[in-house]
Scaffold this active site. Structure first.
Site, PDB file in Angstrom:
ATOM      1  CB  CYS A  37       5.121  -3.365  -2.590  1.00  0.00           C
ATOM      2  SG  CYS A  37       6.298  -4.148  -3.702  1.00  0.00           S
ATOM      3  CB  CYS A  40       3.893  -6.132  -4.672  1.00  0.00           C
ATOM      4  SG  CYS A  40       5.213  -6.268  -3.459  1.00  0.00           S
TER       5      CYS A  40
END
Length: 289
Positions: A37, A40
């Protein structure tokens, strides 16, 4: 994983102790993330930096959703990153996506203890003992030292409104960050202040009641009476009934539009959880259509 002492990786086995129990001492931000991700990875250094800066006033618990899928499912995580805030053993807030540092800081500041919290509690005690002016003075002084604290600004405006200082309360609320304007508590208080600003305290209420009784079609008198009623908690339902009557009788008129707008503000001021709001929203819909 970071060497930050305030950032820890947690699993299903350690979640109860490192999140639920730990949040009873200080807030815990649970960061649900995954290695694939990109957002993230953008959020991680922000959380790490702020955790160091706040020096233990909150903790960060990182959950790798690839290895802890059941934990992510349990907490309803549907997109990454998702950050959930725990206090006193329960989830109290969340955000999704890689917020900028200012946005993350705003979330954190809603939940950590600040020196102003003691003053807010003291002001509440003063207000409970009928010393609203003392409460206002205390929080006004405190606001000079912590002007960005939303909870403090809301508490001050609440006491100002209770003291009949709607104009001052509106000024206090004017500097609330745009990102906080849609929060239920903020919307509710702003609606109460706006309603108070629309009241003409010089009106002869007894005379208005007589006019409405004798001339039910006098919508100008009826709306003035309803504006007065809405400022008294024990008359708020009667005020809503009056506004609905104006909408029905004056369908399409300027006064009917004004009544509808004010009724919606009353709904905002009471909050969606109020049973009267649910009832009179239905009646408003029926009156309009």
């Amino acid at each position: 994983m970071s060497d930050n002492p305030f950032v820890n990786a947690v699993t299903a086995d350690t979640f109860a102790n490192e999140v639920i129990e730990a949040s009873k001492t200080s807030p815990v931000l649970v960061d649900f993330w995954a290695d694939w991700c990109g957002p993230c990875k953008m959020l991680m250094p922000i959380l790490d930096k702020l955790a160091r800066e706040y020096d233990g006033k909150f903790q960060v618990a990182k959950v790798d959703t690839e290895s802890e899928r059941e934990l992510a499912t349990t907490y309803g995580v549907r997109s990454l990153p998702t950050v959930k805030v725990f206090r006193d053993g329960v989830e109290v807030d969340e955000f999704m996506g890689a917020l900028p540092e200012s946005g993350v800081r705003e979330v954190i500041d809603r939940h950590i203890c600040r020196p102003a919290d003691n003053q807010i509690a003291s002001a509440a005690s003063l207000a409970d003992n009928d010393d609203l002016l003392g409460a206002i003075s205390l929080l006004s002084d405190t606001l000079l030292t912590d002007p960005d604290y939303l909870k403090l600004r809301l508490a001050l405006a609440t006491h100002q409104l209770a003291a009949g200082e709607a104009t001052t309360a509106a000024e206090t609320l004017r500097n609330i960050p745009l990102a906080s304007l849609q929060e239920p508590e903020v919307k509710q208080l702003r609606a109460k202040v706006e309603l108070a600003l629309n009241v003409d305290s010089t009106l002869d209420v007894k005379n208005l009641r007589e006019v409405v009784e004798q001339s039910p079609g006098d919508l100008q008198a009826r709306i003035a009476l309803a504006h007065h009623m809405m400022q008294h908690p024990d008359q708020i339902e009667e005020a809503m009934i009056q506004f609905l009557q104006i909408i029905r009788q004056g369908r399409g008129s300027e006064l009917a539009q004004q009544a509808r707008s004010t009724l919606v503000q009353i709904f905002e001021s009471l909050g969606a959880q109020d049973e009267r709001v649910r009832q009179y929203r239905r009646e408003l819909a029926q009156a309009l259509y």
